[in-house]
Design a protein around this motif. Structure first.
Motif, short mmCIF file in Angstrom:
data_model
loop_
_atom_site.label_atom_id
_atom_site.label_comp_id
_atom_site.label_asym_id
_atom_site.label_seq_id
_atom_site.Cartn_x
_atom_site.Cartn_y
_atom_site.Cartn_z
N ASP A 1 -8.64 1.84 5.77
CA ASP A 1 -8.77 2.79 6.41
C ASP A 1 -9.48 3.53 4.86
O ASP A 1 -8.72 3.90 4.11
CB ASP A 1 -8.01 3.25 6.55
N LYS B 1 -7.57 6.74 4.65
CA LYS B 1 -6.86 6.82 3.26
C LYS B 1 -6.65 6.22 2.41
O LYS B 1 -5.73 6.56 1.18
CB LYS B 1 -5.64 6.21 4.93
N CYS B 2 -7.47 5.07 1.47
CA CYS B 2 -7.30 4.23 0.41
C CYS B 2 -7.00 5.90 -0.47
O CYS B 2 -8.37 6.21 -0.81
CB CYS B 2 -8.24 3.66 0.81
N ALA C 1 -2.85 2.82 3.92
CA ALA C 1 -3.88 2.46 4.92
C ALA C 1 -4.04 1.75 5.44
O ALA C 1 -5.45 0.90 6.01
CB ALA C 1 -5.01 3.14 3.55
N CYS D 1 1.03 -1.02 -0.15
CA CYS D 1 -0.29 0.24 -0.37
C CYS D 1 0.90 1.48 0.00
O CYS D 1 1.62 1.49 0.37
CB CYS D 1 -1.00 0.27 1.11
#
Lengths: 163, 597
Positions: free
Chosen positions: B575, B578-579, B563, B559
């Protein structure tokens, strides 16, 4: 990229002399502006205002016309490229095989947008339309080197090769 | 070629060169020399074999062995095992994707079985840098025949009779075009070869110039003789350095052999060719725009008439044909119009080269008789859809074309059938899409392209394509309305009717050809804010399935924005704030524990 090793992106006298010699050597200046600009970009690496003015003067045409041509064709650039110009192919074949995600990852890693150069002058980023290596899609070029079947998680290691 | 017992052909097209094929040539030569058989085996760098998916390709003659994905270090084993001991290198042989059986003779490959190579006849057979190899395969015989046995009228008549139509997109009868240029009297005429291949995803012109440049030189000279021109110009993309290099060499060699220049073959006919560089503008594929660009202007089209045949380059009669069209000319003169017109359908004669790309097993360059069905091309030659997924659509004709679907698979491909189905032949790009491709996004992709490439001269194209791409952007972000969908249709029809040149008139095709067939998909984006194909990132969320996640941490490591959290061997969580929906975790997870919806 700039052939003129001594001046890089500084617009030195010798670069202008080289361009002048090319223009003076032309058989026919009529209609030659595109080939002159190709040569100029080869020498200087890009086509800033000073170079466009110089070309206009030598070919006895208005600067506006030169600017019109430079801004029309995507091959010509008015900003200096990075030491390692990166081009992401956004042709259809690359697009359907995920080029957009690769481009996004490069943008995020370098923190620049398409058409920009990193502040340290190391990398510049462009999206181009089809290199014709559709079998290798998605394709990324760094300078002349071709990377095929690139995935977003390979981006960091590719860029590392140039650090 | 006779003193060699065997020939090793290595693909020197752009795709394979990018994968180091030049090094393979070097290594092969080195090992042949080390083993003292360099006089018995010839190594040749050829043009494109077309099978780009599995490049670099190495083919061995006379036994037709077809090695795929060869690496420079494999040169040693090819020399030692195959060329010396006569044992084929099993692991490098091509394996049929469905049966996994190794094929040891390229004639038995499904990819080649249904093909018929006319325009690509020499690509992958000869060294493009060697004029004698071209001559050995009947090269320049057609020019000789035209100059010594035929009148210009007879040449034009033969081309007309063959039924050849322009391969660059328009499909205009080539012989007729030549006749127009012939009939316009002038002190100076020009032959122009349009090598400004701008359709993203099509690379046949580049492959012909790289693999068989002399066929273009010869055809241009024939055209010059027919229409009464002694000057030829090739307008080529500066982005094709290898093609430029090989074409330049071909022109120089032809001059040296007296096949270009003054008094060709002692017939009193003069003809020479000059190269002009394009600078990256899709609209320059349109012939009036191309001519303006060659004159050093912005490549903007002008209304026709006057046609270039009447007033073209510097106001003189000019005949513009594309690379693939020219590549057919020498064969037509040698084998005759009757032979050529026996291939194909009633109104589309001969063969057509297609660049197969996208979600297909065998990406590459193929040539089939007109009238072959899409099903044969995609499933027999192309080997079907990658990863066993479901076929959704095939886009033909590039940014000016449209999408064809399941129901069109059995349509014989020719100029008129494709237009009747809402697409077009174009230059021959064929992009295959599977169930994961979102049609509004594909339409948006093409409209962004035309918006970018619109020269700006006429309002419908300059503003219309921008509005279309804005509407599509809204829709793919889930912010569109039903009125927007109606607007898409109305605006598309307006642009089609009012734009100045072919680029604008065909720009809405990607919208028009998808909006009816995939109406439900458009509506899902608007009403349910959902992308059925799961491609529109703004409408997606990624989740980790608790029961499938084994806590391997692969997703959290890949990632880019951190996230994903979770300890080793325990379920991970994304999350959503955040993604950034890049899908990297989805691709990485080996346990199908990540889903998107």
């Amino acid at each position: 990229m700039a052939n003129c090793e001594t001046c890089k992106n500084k617009l030195s006298e010798s670069c202008f002399r080289e361009l002048e010699a090319f223009i003076d050597g032309l058989e026919d200046k009529n209609g030659a502006v595109i080939s002159v600009l190709h040569k100029a970009q080869e020498i200087f690496g890009y086509l800033p205002r000073e170079v466009q003015q110089f070309v206009a003067k030598k070919l006895e045409i208005p600067v506006s016309k030169v600017y019109g041509i430079v801004s029309f064709y995507s091959f010509f650039t008015m900003v200096p490229k990075g030491e390692h110009p990166i081009s992401v192919c956004m042709g259809t074949a690359c697009y359907v095989r995920g080029a957009e995600k690769v481009l996004d990852e490069i943008k995020r890693t370098l923190n620049i947008e398409v058409g920009e150069t990193t502040p340290d002058g190391k990398f510049s980023l462009d999206a181009l339309r089809c290199v014709g290596a559709c079998g290798l899609a998605p394709v990324v070029l760094v300078g002349d080197k071709v990377y095929g079947r690139v995935t977003p998680d390979q981006v960091k290691s590719i860029l590392k090769e140039y650090e | 070629m006779s003193r060699y017992k065997m020939h090793v052909l290595v693909c020197g097209g752009t795709g394979c060169v990018s994968s180091n094929s030049i090094q393979i040539v070097e290594n092969l030569k080195k090992y042949l020399k080390e083993n003292g058989i360099e006089d018995e085996v010839q190594v040749l760098k050829t043009g494109c074999f077309g099978f780009c998916e599995k490049g670099p390709i190495v083919k061995i003659l006379p036994d037709n062995t077809f090695y795929v994905q060869v690496k420079p270090e494999d040169a040693e084993i090819i020399v030692k095992e195959h060329l010396i001991k006569g044992r084929k290198v099993e692991r490098l042989l091509y394996k049929e994707p469905n049966t996994q059986t190794a094929i040891d003779d390229s004639k038995h490959m499904d990819f080649y079985k249904k093909q018929m190579r006319v325009a690509l006849r020499n690509c992958g057979f000869i060294d493009p840098d060697n004029i004698e190899e071209y001559i050995a395969r009947d090269g320049y015989q057609a020019l000789g025949k035209a100059l010594t046995e035929m009148t210009p009228e007879q040449v034009i008549e033969e081309v007309k009779k063959s039924g050849l139509r322009g391969r660059g997109g328009g499909g205009f009868p080539t012989g007729l075009k030549w006749e127009f240029a012939y009939k316009n009297k002038s002190d100076q005429k020009y032959v122009v070869c349009n090598a400004d291949e701008g359709d993203p995803g099509a690379f046949m012109d580049r492959s012909i110039l790289e693999g068989d440049p002399h066929s273009i030189v010869e055809a241009m000279a024939i055209c010059g003789y027919a229409i009464g021109a002694n000057k030829g110009l090739v307008y080529i993309r500066a982005e094709y350095p290898l093609a430029v290099k090989r074409l330049k060499k071909a022109i120089e060699d032809a001059r040296e052999y007296g096949l270009l220049g003054k008094n060709i073959l002692d017939t009193g006919f003069d003809f020479d060719i000059e190269i002009k560089y394009g600078a990256g503008a899709f609209v320059c594929g349109e012939e009036t725009a191309l001519i303006h660009s060659m004159e050093g202007e912005r490549g903007e089209p002008t209304t026709k008439p006057p046609f270039p045949a009447e007033s073209g380059y510097w106001g003189k009669p000019t005949n513009v044909n594309n690379v693939e069209t020219f590549a057919n000319i020498p064969v037509i003169l040698l084998k005759g119009a009757d032979w050529f017109s026996s291939i194909g359908t009633e109104k589309s004669k001969g063969t057509k080269v297609f660049a197969l790309a996208g979600k297909i097993n065998n990406v590459g360059l193929i040539e089939v008789p007109m009238g072959t069905t899409l099903r044969e091309v995609i499933f027999d030659i192309g080997g079907g859809i990658k990863g066993g997924k479901k076929f959704k659509a095939v886009q033909t004709g590039g940014p000016s074309g449209g999408c064809l679907t399941e129901k069109d698979l059995d349509t014989p491909i020719d100029f008129d059938n494709l237009v009747a189905k809402g697409s077009m032949m174009g230059s021959g790009g064929m992009i295959v899409m599977d169930e994961d491709d979102c049609m509004p996004s594909v339409a948006k992709f093409y409209l962004e392209f035309t918006e970018d490439e619109s020269c700006g001269k006429c309002t419908p194209c300059r503003i219309g394509t921008k509005r279309l791409s804005e509407l599509l952007d809204k829709i793919t972000k889930g912010q569109g309305t039903m009125e927007d969908l109606e607007m898409l249709k109305t605006l598309s029809e307006t642009i089609k009717d009012t734009a100045l040149c072919g680029l604008g008139q065909t720009a809405p095709n990607p919208v028009l050809s998808t909006i009816d067939t995939f109406w439900d998909e458009y509506v899902a984006h608007v009403k349910e804010h959902r992308c059925p194909a799961g491609q529109c990132s703004a409408l997606l969320q990624y989740f980790i399935l608790e029961e499938k996640c084994i806590g391997c941490t692969a997703c959290s490591r890949v990632c880019p924005v951190g996230a994903i959290s979770g300890k080793v061997k325990s379920t991970h969580v994304i999350d959503q704030d955040k993604c950034i929906k890049c899908g990297a975790c989805y691709e990485k997870c080996k346990f199908s524990a990540i889903i998107k919806k």
